[in-house]
Motif scaffolding. Sequence first.
Motif, mmCIF file in Angstrom:
data_model
loop_
_atom_site.group_PDB
_atom_site.id
_atom_site.type_symbol
_atom_site.label_atom_id
_atom_site.label_comp_id
_atom_site.label_asym_id
_atom_site.label_seq_id
_atom_site.Cartn_x
_atom_site.Cartn_y
_atom_site.Cartn_z
ATOM 1 N N CYS A 1 8.370 0.150 6.851
ATOM 2 C CA CYS A 1 9.231 -0.889 7.421
ATOM 3 C C CYS A 1 9.482 -0.640 8.897
ATOM 4 C CB CYS A 1 10.544 -0.955 6.646
ATOM 5 S SG CYS A 1 11.669 -2.263 7.207
ATOM 6 N N ALA A 2 9.727 0.616 9.234
ATOM 7 C CA ALA A 2 9.958 0.968 10.636
ATOM 8 C C ALA A 2 8.718 0.704 11.470
ATOM 9 C CB ALA A 2 10.369 2.435 10.742
ATOM 10 N N ALA A 3 7.541 0.984 10.895
ATOM 11 C CA ALA A 3 6.295 0.752 11.624
ATOM 12 C C ALA A 3 6.072 -0.739 11.863
ATOM 13 C CB ALA A 3 5.129 1.339 10.837
ATOM 14 N N GLU A 4 6.367 -1.576 10.821
ATOM 15 C CA GLU A 4 6.208 -3.028 10.976
ATOM 16 C C GLU A 4 7.151 -3.576 12.034
ATOM 17 O OE1 GLU A 4 6.773 -4.677 7.147
ATOM 18 O OE2 GLU A 4 4.918 -3.839 6.294
ATOM 19 N N THR A 5 8.377 -3.077 12.062
ATOM 20 C CA THR A 5 9.362 -3.522 13.049
ATOM 21 C C THR A 5 8.900 -3.164 14.449
ATOM 22 O OG1 THR A 5 11.142 -3.200 11.440
ATOM 23 C CG2 THR A 5 11.765 -3.349 13.772
ATOM 24 N N ALA A 6 8.329 -1.958 14.578
ATOM 25 C CA ALA A 6 7.847 -1.520 15.889
ATOM 26 C C ALA A 6 6.674 -2.387 16.344
ATOM 27 C CB ALA A 6 7.429 -0.047 15.826
ATOM 28 N N ASP A 7 5.795 -2.726 15.405
ATOM 29 C CA ASP A 7 4.651 -3.570 15.765
ATOM 30 C C ASP A 7 5.098 -4.973 16.179
ATOM 31 O OD1 ASP A 7 2.958 -1.492 15.215
ATOM 32 O OD2 ASP A 7 2.465 -2.154 13.172
#
Length: 610
Positions: free
Chosen positions: A602-608
């Motif tokens: 989830c954190a990676a998707e938000t960063a992307d």
Amino acid sequence: MVPYAEVPARIKEALLLSQRVEASGIALKKQGREWVGLCPFHDEKTPSFSVNDAKGVYLCRGCGAKGDVINFHASMLSITPGDAIKALAKECGITIEPPQKGQARQRPATPQPRTSWSDSTLKSIAQAASELFVSYGHTSEEFAQVIADRSITTLSVHAYALGFYPVSAPFVEDLAQSPRLSGLSIDQVRAGCRELGLVHRHNDTSPFEGRLIFPITNTGGEVVAFSGRSLDDAQRPKYRNSPESQIFDKSTILYGLAPIKAAVSESPELRHFWQRLVRQDTLYLVEGYTDVIALAQRGLFAVAAMGTGLSQRQARLALRHARHVICLYDGDAAGRKAMTRSLLALFPLLDDAHRLYGLSLPDGDDPDSFLGNVTGDPASTLQTLPRTQPESVWWRHHVGTISRPPALCDQVLIERAWAAQDSYPSTPLWRQVLARRIQHVAGYRVRDPHHLVDLPPWYRSHNAGISPAIDDPALLLWLARFRADPDTMMPLVSAMLPRWWVSDLLHGRLQEGVPEGSTLLFAASWCLKGQDIDNWRQCMALLLEQGFPAHWLKSWLDVRNPVTGDLAPDHQTLRFEWEAWVGSLDETLTNRLLHAVASADCAAETADAS
């Protein structure tokens, strides 16, 4: 072909007895119609052995040995008269006629069945013999002179039960007077003495007569054999030793390891002497009996392998009695070879707590003579001698000198030595450091470093040096159940070893989510895989052998918290309760892992997106 009954006469006609005796290495001189020389069947300085070729017989007036050429051949080779007849017939070119079908060969006499002995009876005879030797030692001037010449103290004489027996005395008659043997007839005593090698085959005199006698005990402190040393260098052979018997196997015994139980139980002074020795954690391996005594007089615990190479059973015995073993052999070529053989025998049996090396005495010295010139602390003085490390001996023996960098043939030697896993210690740490040593010495890394595969996972974790807390009630129950029945618990715990969180726990990567002390259960299972376990005592020994940290085991043993729950439920209940407990841990940890992975995604998707 010659009928068997006629063969002995043909042999006596063909062979001249005096020539046969001289061919055996016995020098004969002509005296009248007879030949005279030293008897081959007992020690003597004045010739009492005579041969009469006219009659075809020999006689020793010292020990009573007598017979013809067949008896002589049989006695010299320790074979039966029947075997001697066959051997001499073949030598003389005589073909023995086989017996006719249905016709039994005539025999001169029916062989007597061998007496069946109990161990306790033979040990009683040996103990009585030891006491007899000691009693004669008290009154013998020859014995007293030898003891004084060798600087053996009175305490050592008593502690090692040194003795003596006079020449040509009636040994069996003397021994039969012992109160220990009151239940035996003199014929039974005589037969028992022959079984133990205490008397000659032909008479009642002892092969130990006229010698300094050392009794040999088993690990239980029971006398089982003897060795007799000549009183002067001209007497041959130098040593007379008991033959192996029903109660004596020299490959399983170390001289000086245990005192004579009967003597120590009666003397507080001897008890203190031996307690001071056997409580030491350093053991010296020496060559001779007098070396053992010389070190003991200086407060050092020493044993000897009785003139033989160190057997594997003797090596195990030494390492079981001491953590620090030092080979201290004579300073000559034979002594150096003996040290090499002993270090090679001991090296594969070491565990992580042992220390082993050899000390090289100056040329011409033995431990007794070397320590005789020492005025200070003997142990400290010995430590100044050049050391020989077992790994260096192993390298020289299995590899030798190589080129740098190693040629292909050198690499083959190294790989072959490394493949001989029974030639070096088997513990993971020893294999690791030995592989490192090979790389340092040869500049070559051995193939398939299985020493890293077998190394317990917690050895690479800082947590291995910490004693885990054991306070969780459920964990306390499972630790107690493991101690109560390790054989039943092992399969249950081992089934969990492939789980990811158990691996992380053993490697010190899992810091929360499981009771801290649960590491002990899974580490024990890792160490004991493939082992047959009968009880907790055996389990503890195996754990330490396989690298289980000693302070972890101490924490396990020191648990004093009350345990709630049945320690020995039936197998079905035990399995159910175990699966419920570890299943709960597995579910909690797996859910936590999945949640962490989802959060990371989830954190990676938000960063992307940003």
